[in-house]
Design a protein around this motif. Sequence first.
Motif, mmCIF file in Angstrom:
data_model
loop_
_atom_site.group_PDB
_atom_site.id
_atom_site.type_symbol
_atom_site.label_atom_id
_atom_site.label_comp_id
_atom_site.label_asym_id
_atom_site.label_seq_id
_atom_site.Cartn_x
_atom_site.Cartn_y
_atom_site.Cartn_z
ATOM 1 N N GLU A 274 -17.338 23.213 -48.318
ATOM 2 C CA GLU A 274 -16.337 22.803 -49.297
ATOM 3 C C GLU A 274 -14.828 22.427 -48.681
ATOM 4 O OE1 GLU A 274 -18.190 25.602 -50.001
ATOM 5 O OE2 GLU A 274 -19.462 24.488 -51.114
ATOM 6 N N GLU A 275 -14.316 23.071 -48.411
ATOM 7 C CA GLU A 275 -13.281 23.193 -47.339
ATOM 8 C C GLU A 275 -13.733 21.996 -46.077
ATOM 9 O OE1 GLU A 275 -10.877 26.925 -46.561
ATOM 10 O OE2 GLU A 275 -12.916 27.868 -46.362
ATOM 11 N N ALA A 276 -13.993 21.370 -45.578
ATOM 12 C CA ALA A 276 -14.035 20.645 -44.656
ATOM 13 C C ALA A 276 -14.626 19.570 -45.449
ATOM 14 C CB ALA A 276 -15.654 21.205 -43.219
ATOM 15 N N SER A 277 -15.369 19.507 -46.289
ATOM 16 C CA SER A 277 -15.292 18.574 -47.266
ATOM 17 C C SER A 277 -14.109 17.974 -47.854
ATOM 18 C CB SER A 277 -16.321 18.303 -48.509
ATOM 19 O OG SER A 277 -17.651 18.382 -47.448
ATOM 20 N N ASP A 278 -13.084 18.997 -48.151
ATOM 21 C CA ASP A 278 -11.205 18.420 -48.510
ATOM 22 C C ASP A 278 -11.074 17.532 -47.392
ATOM 23 O OD1 ASP A 278 -12.318 19.167 -51.774
ATOM 24 O OD2 ASP A 278 -11.695 20.607 -51.291
ATOM 25 N N LEU A 279 -10.606 18.395 -46.643
ATOM 26 C CA LEU A 279 -10.043 18.807 -45.072
ATOM 27 C C LEU A 279 -10.875 16.645 -44.453
ATOM 28 C CD1 LEU A 279 -10.173 21.184 -43.612
ATOM 29 C CD2 LEU A 279 -8.154 20.113 -44.326
ATOM 30 N N ALA A 280 -11.347 16.158 -44.937
ATOM 31 C CA ALA A 280 -12.500 15.102 -44.161
ATOM 32 C C ALA A 280 -12.135 13.733 -45.176
ATOM 33 C CB ALA A 280 -13.846 15.039 -43.764
ATOM 34 N N LEU A 281 -12.012 13.878 -46.047
ATOM 35 C CA LEU A 281 -11.458 13.336 -47.660
ATOM 36 C C LEU A 281 -10.432 12.586 -47.357
ATOM 37 C CD1 LEU A 281 -14.193 14.367 -51.042
ATOM 38 C CD2 LEU A 281 -14.255 12.143 -48.988
ATOM 39 N N THR A 282 -9.133 13.841 -47.517
ATOM 40 C CA THR A 282 -7.550 13.900 -47.268
ATOM 41 C C THR A 282 -8.056 12.902 -46.986
ATOM 42 O OG1 THR A 282 -8.018 15.962 -48.345
ATOM 43 C CG2 THR A 282 -5.438 15.608 -47.836
ATOM 44 N N GLU A 283 -7.875 13.160 -45.770
ATOM 45 C CA GLU A 283 -7.885 12.579 -43.968
ATOM 46 C C GLU A 283 -8.224 10.626 -44.329
ATOM 47 O OE1 GLU A 283 -6.233 10.758 -40.304
ATOM 48 O OE2 GLU A 283 -5.388 12.282 -42.299
ATOM 49 N N CYS A 284 -8.927 9.914 -45.425
ATOM 50 C CA CYS A 284 -10.420 9.287 -45.059
ATOM 51 C C CYS A 284 -9.262 8.412 -46.188
ATOM 52 C CB CYS A 284 -11.424 9.898 -45.605
ATOM 53 S SG CYS A 284 -12.693 7.987 -45.618
ATOM 54 N N ARG A 285 -8.610 8.945 -47.402
ATOM 55 C CA ARG A 285 -8.082 8.426 -48.167
ATOM 56 C C ARG A 285 -7.108 8.176 -48.120
ATOM 57 N NH1 ARG A 285 -10.525 12.840 -52.306
ATOM 58 N NH2 ARG A 285 -12.636 11.883 -53.091
ATOM 59 N N ARG A 286 -6.078 8.657 -46.459
ATOM 60 C CA ARG A 286 -4.937 8.857 -46.609
ATOM 61 C C ARG A 286 -5.142 6.944 -45.750
ATOM 62 N NH1 ARG A 286 -1.901 8.797 -41.995
ATOM 63 N NH2 ARG A 286 -3.816 9.574 -40.686
ATOM 64 N N LEU A 287 -6.634 7.173 -45.499
ATOM 65 C CA LEU A 287 -6.761 5.301 -44.621
ATOM 66 C C LEU A 287 -7.048 4.182 -44.748
ATOM 67 C CD1 LEU A 287 -8.099 7.653 -41.441
ATOM 68 C CD2 LEU A 287 -5.801 7.317 -41.504
ATOM 69 N N ALA A 288 -8.494 4.802 -45.819
ATOM 70 C CA ALA A 288 -8.583 4.113 -46.237
ATOM 71 C C ALA A 288 -9.384 4.305 -47.902
ATOM 72 C CB ALA A 288 -10.333 3.565 -46.146
ATOM 73 N N LYS A 289 -10.265 3.388 -48.680
ATOM 74 C CA LYS A 289 -9.919 3.728 -50.022
ATOM 75 C C LYS A 289 -11.762 4.174 -50.666
ATOM 76 C CE LYS A 289 -6.679 0.614 -52.087
ATOM 77 N NZ LYS A 289 -6.121 -0.916 -53.138
ATOM 78 N N ASP A 290 -12.453 4.532 -51.247
ATOM 79 C CA ASP A 290 -13.482 3.781 -51.558
ATOM 80 C C ASP A 290 -13.759 5.230 -51.150
ATOM 81 O OD1 ASP A 290 -13.470 2.578 -53.646
ATOM 82 O OD2 ASP A 290 -13.258 0.953 -52.643
ATOM 83 N N CYS A 291 -13.795 7.104 -50.113
ATOM 84 C CA CYS A 291 -14.046 7.294 -49.345
ATOM 85 C C CYS A 291 -15.337 8.982 -49.871
ATOM 86 C CB CYS A 291 -12.875 8.182 -48.617
ATOM 87 S SG CYS A 291 -12.139 7.385 -47.829
ATOM 88 N N ASP A 292 -16.233 8.800 -49.117
ATOM 89 C CA ASP A 292 -17.266 9.326 -49.548
ATOM 90 C C ASP A 292 -17.774 9.860 -48.427
ATOM 91 O OD1 ASP A 292 -17.868 9.038 -52.256
ATOM 92 O OD2 ASP A 292 -18.802 6.762 -51.744
ATOM 93 N N VAL A 293 -18.319 11.776 -48.624
ATOM 94 C CA VAL A 293 -18.282 12.152 -47.319
ATOM 95 C C VAL A 293 -19.763 12.098 -46.438
ATOM 96 C CG1 VAL A 293 -19.373 14.312 -46.865
ATOM 97 C CG2 VAL A 293 -17.380 14.353 -48.054
ATOM 98 N N TYR A 294 -20.159 11.740 -45.937
ATOM 99 C CA TYR A 294 -21.001 10.463 -44.857
ATOM 100 C C TYR A 294 -21.859 11.240 -44.408
ATOM 101 C CZ TYR A 294 -23.077 7.400 -42.199
ATOM 102 O OH TYR A 294 -24.741 6.550 -41.767
ATOM 103 N N PHE A 295 -21.216 12.357 -44.365
ATOM 104 C CA PHE A 295 -22.799 13.618 -43.509
ATOM 105 C C PHE A 295 -21.594 15.161 -43.529
ATOM 106 C CE2 PHE A 295 -23.405 16.384 -39.873
ATOM 107 C CZ PHE A 295 -24.422 16.222 -39.603
#
Length: 179
Positions: A148-169
Amino acid sequence: MESGYQGEEMSVMRNSGWLLSVALLLGVLAFHNAYAEQGCPDGFTPNAAGTPGMQCIPIGGQTRPGSPSTASEQWSARWGAIAADNASGKTGLMGNMTSRRKAESGALAICKRKGGSNCELKLTYYNQCGVMAWGDGKMSTASAPTIEEASDLALTECRRLAKDCDVYFSDCSYAKRVR
């Protein structure tokens, strides 16, 4: 004379009964489990104040008599890695490896096998979780103790760079008990 004799017999029987009672009480106390303050056996202490119910927990640094020592426990680290080729979007993911080298070389090999020509390591992690998030051609990675923590961190960073972010792996490579 008979009545005097019966009186002495009754007195001896009363004294014998009292002595027997004292002997039984001492026997019970001698064979009863010894308990430390507040009702816990040796090596244990009451749980934290304010918690419901009385529970005895081991005193730190001590083990329960007859139980195996936790000092003899051995754990083996587990590693994971994520590699990607930014130009082609090919990825390589490897988790639950016994060494950093195995995780990293495995992730790079998978990325190349999928057709990536310029695969690079994006994340290496151990004894925790690694996540890759993807959105609009942008990727971010993160690691943390829980998925959960890792997903939140990755999604927060992804949303800073792009739209429509999802956990891929996502993967959790936690240490394994080996003894």
